[in-house]
Write a protein that holds these residues in place. Structure first.
Motif, short mmCIF file in Angstrom:
data_model
loop_
_atom_site.label_atom_id
_atom_site.label_comp_id
_atom_site.label_asym_id
_atom_site.label_seq_id
_atom_site.Cartn_x
_atom_site.Cartn_y
_atom_site.Cartn_z
N PRO A 177 -2.07 36.41 -5.65
CA PRO A 177 -2.00 36.49 -7.12
C PRO A 177 -0.78 37.27 -7.60
N ILE A 178 -0.30 36.91 -8.78
CA ILE A 178 0.70 37.70 -9.48
C ILE A 178 -0.04 38.83 -10.21
N THR A 179 0.42 40.07 -10.04
CA THR A 179 -0.27 41.21 -10.63
C THR A 179 0.63 41.89 -11.66
N SER A 180 0.01 42.55 -12.63
CA SER A 180 0.78 43.26 -13.66
C SER A 180 0.07 44.55 -14.04
N ARG A 181 0.87 45.53 -14.47
CA ARG A 181 0.38 46.78 -15.03
C ARG A 181 1.08 46.99 -16.37
N SER A 182 0.32 47.33 -17.37
CA SER A 182 0.92 47.45 -18.70
C SER A 182 0.41 48.67 -19.43
N THR A 215 -3.21 28.84 -8.67
CA THR A 215 -4.09 27.68 -8.82
C THR A 215 -3.99 26.80 -7.58
N PRO A 216 -4.97 25.94 -7.33
CA PRO A 216 -4.83 24.99 -6.23
C PRO A 216 -3.55 24.16 -6.31
N SER A 217 -3.14 23.81 -7.54
CA SER A 217 -1.92 23.01 -7.69
C SER A 217 -0.68 23.81 -7.28
N SER A 218 -0.61 25.10 -7.67
CA SER A 218 0.56 25.88 -7.31
C SER A 218 0.60 26.19 -5.82
N SER A 259 8.37 31.97 -6.20
CA SER A 259 9.66 31.28 -6.31
C SER A 259 9.77 30.28 -5.17
N PHE A 260 10.70 29.33 -5.30
CA PHE A 260 10.95 28.36 -4.25
C PHE A 260 11.69 29.04 -3.09
#
Length: 316
Positions: free
Chosen positions: A258-263, A224-227, A292-293
């Motif tokens: 982006p954070i990506t996922s496979r499920s 997001t713009p905030s993150s 992460s920071f």
């Protein structure tokens, strides 16, 4: 409002909450002047029309978010003085979707959308409320000094970006016991690039009271713009404003992806009677690109101890 396939809706949410939550009474000011007030307005118009086996749905959405400029924190980190915040965002989205029911065994959904955004992510702690009727400017809290009587100018980020998305889903029932779903979505985003996410679903009913589902898909969570542009921390000067130091400063990282996922998921449902069933679920999810920071000097090298035209000396 709903008239002959045309619908229109309007939603507004205006809420005000204390900003002292999360701090004990020794580290924050608890009174009615320390608050965050935010408003969200959403207007949506849609038109749905069926022609033969095809159903067309056209949607137009307009939304606006505002953080009231007088919103502020008063806690240990702001030296018990008001630290004002500012943020705003507007979005417009148009989407066209087509549903095609070719037969009892096959149907298809296809569509595309365009989203345009204008956003100013939440600012750092400011000395005074922003005048939203003027050009957006302000100074960091606690930075007024002899050489900078107006304080250290605050950095605001005006983001203008868009997202173009297309999607397709096919559903096929070759025989009564099997249902297959195949779909995918492709997004082109001017901030973080392009993503493609497929999805596959299979439902098998070997017996009347037994069903087996197998699902596979990928997904992404866009920053997001905030993150990406969040900034907080404080400055201090030892030379009347010639230079500024910081014990802690969190700065934006516009390069976040982006954070990506496979499920994969499997589900087995068995009816023991018409009113009682047992379901067994199992799934595996792999996630990549978690945020992460990090120390800029050791990782991203975006600032190299320079920010907003000033040399920053970070103290441990």
């Amino acid at each position: 409002m709903n008239i002959d396939g045309f619908t229109f809706s309007y939603f507004r949410n205006d809420f005000k909450v204390p900003s002292a939550y999360g701090n004990n009474t020794s580290n924050a000011i608890y009174n009615k002047d320390a608050f965050l007030r935010q408003s969200i307005d959403v207007a949506c118009a849609a038109f749905k029309k069926s022609i033969g086996k095809i159903t067309s749905t056209t949607t137009l959405i307009r939304s606006e978010y505002n953080l009231l400029p007088s919103s502020n924190y008063r806690n240990l980190y702001t030296n018990m003085e008001p630290g004002y915040k500012y943020s705003t965002c507007s979005m417009m989205k148009v989407e066209q979707q087509l549903d095609f029911k070719a037969s009892e065994k096959f149907n298809m959904i296809a569509g595309g959308s365009y989203e345009g955004y204008i956003s100013i992510p939440q600012s750092a702690d400011l000395q005074n409320p922003v005048n939203s009727n003027d050009f957006i400017h302000g100074s960091y809290l606690g930075t007024k000094s002899y050489y900078r009587p107006d304080g250290l100018p605050a950095q605001f980020y005006l983001l203008t970006f868009n997202n173009i998305g297309t999607y397709l889903q096919l559903q096929y029932t070759p025989v009564k016991k099997i249902n297959i779903t195949l779909g995918g979505r492709y997004d082109i985003n001017s901030r973080y690039g392009n993503t493609f996410n497929p999805r596959l679903g299979l439902v098998y009913k070997p017996f009347r009271k037994t069903s087996i589902k197998l699902l596979y898909g990928t997904a992404f969570l866009a920053p997001t713009p905030s993150s990406s542009y969040a900034q907080y921390g404080s400055f201090y000067t030892l030379d009347s404003g010639k230079t500024y130091n910081s014990y802690f400063l969190h700065l934006p990282n516009p390069k976040l992806k982006p954070i990506t996922s496979r499920s994969i998921e499997i589900s087995i449902k068995q009816y023991l009677t018409d009113n009682f069933s047992i379901t067994l679920n199992g799934y595996y999810t792999g996630i990549n690109g978690l945020h992460s920071f990090a120390d800029d000097a050791q990782t991203t090298h975006l600032y190299n101890n320079m920010f907003n035209g000033c040399l920053l000396y970070t103290s441990d």
